[in-house]
Design a protein around this motif. Sequence first.
Motif, PDB file in Angstrom:
ATOM      1  N   VAL A 204      41.352 -17.864  52.857  1.00 42.17           N
ATOM      2  CA  VAL A 204      41.649 -18.964  51.942  1.00 42.17           C
ATOM      3  C   VAL A 204      40.360 -19.384  51.255  1.00 42.17           C
ATOM      4  N   TYR A 205      40.514 -19.865  50.019  1.00 42.28           N
ATOM      5  CA  TYR A 205      39.365 -20.283  49.218  1.00 42.28           C
ATOM      6  C   TYR A 205      39.684 -21.595  48.518  1.00 42.28           C
ATOM      7  N   SER A 206      38.637 -22.403  48.329  1.00 44.78           N
ATOM      8  CA  SER A 206      38.803 -23.582  47.500  1.00 44.78           C
ATOM      9  C   SER A 206      38.858 -23.144  46.038  1.00 44.78           C
ATOM     10  N   ASP A 207      39.430 -23.977  45.202  1.00 44.29           N
ATOM     11  CA  ASP A 207      39.523 -23.645  43.780  1.00 44.29           C
ATOM     12  C   ASP A 207      38.142 -23.473  43.153  1.00 44.29           C
ATOM     13  N   SER A 208      37.158 -24.174  43.699  1.00 42.46           N
ATOM     14  CA  SER A 208      35.827 -24.144  43.103  1.00 42.46           C
ATOM     15  C   SER A 208      35.124 -22.798  43.271  1.00 42.46           C
ATOM     16  N   VAL A 209      35.571 -21.983  44.232  1.00 47.13           N
ATOM     17  CA  VAL A 209      34.891 -20.705  44.466  1.00 47.13           C
ATOM     18  C   VAL A 209      35.819 -19.505  44.322  1.00 47.13           C
ATOM     19  N   LYS A 210      37.100 -19.746  44.167  1.00 48.85           N
ATOM     20  CA  LYS A 210      38.069 -18.657  44.099  1.00 48.85           C
ATOM     21  C   LYS A 210      37.721 -17.715  42.951  1.00 48.85           C
ATOM     22  N   GLY A 211      37.723 -16.417  43.256  1.00 53.31           N
ATOM     23  CA  GLY A 211      37.396 -15.416  42.257  1.00 53.31           C
ATOM     24  C   GLY A 211      35.913 -15.077  42.174  1.00 53.31           C
ATOM     25  N   ARG A 212      35.077 -15.887  42.800  1.00 47.44           N
ATOM     26  CA  ARG A 212      33.631 -15.642  42.781  1.00 47.44           C
ATOM     27  C   ARG A 212      33.079 -15.334  44.181  1.00 47.44           C
ATOM     28  N   PHE A 213      33.652 -15.955  45.194  1.00 47.08           N
ATOM     29  CA  PHE A 213      33.182 -15.776  46.565  1.00 47.08           C
ATOM     30  C   PHE A 213      34.189 -14.934  47.352  1.00 47.08           C
TER      31      PHE A 213
END
Length: 119
Positions: A57-66
């Motif tokens: 799971v990822y927060s919206d702030s890092v999704k697609g980058r981390f």
Amino acid sequence: QLQLVESGGDLVQPGGSLRLSCIGSAYLDYYAIGWFRQAPGMEHEEISCISIISKTVYSDSVKGRFTISRDNAKNTVYLQMNNLKPEDTGVYYCRGRDKYCSEPLLGSWGQGTQVTVSS
């Protein structure tokens, strides 16, 4: 008791990449591991978590980058951070949970590793 040590933080320019490591004192096979960051003057923010079955799971702030990943043979969880932005600056921590990312946090905060994104 599981103890975790973070490493890999550094000063990097915007758009750059870093890979953080979270190394456990015991087998990580039984734990979900979450990555958190704390910006100056802010609370800890959970940005990613990986369960024992490698559901992520990822927060919206890092999704697609981390990208979070785990290597149980090395008792290590990684956080690959790409396209870093100045707002990613902060101290990064990892914490364990019992198997799944929905479970309560275990243990306490470690020393963390500093990530600074600046030109």
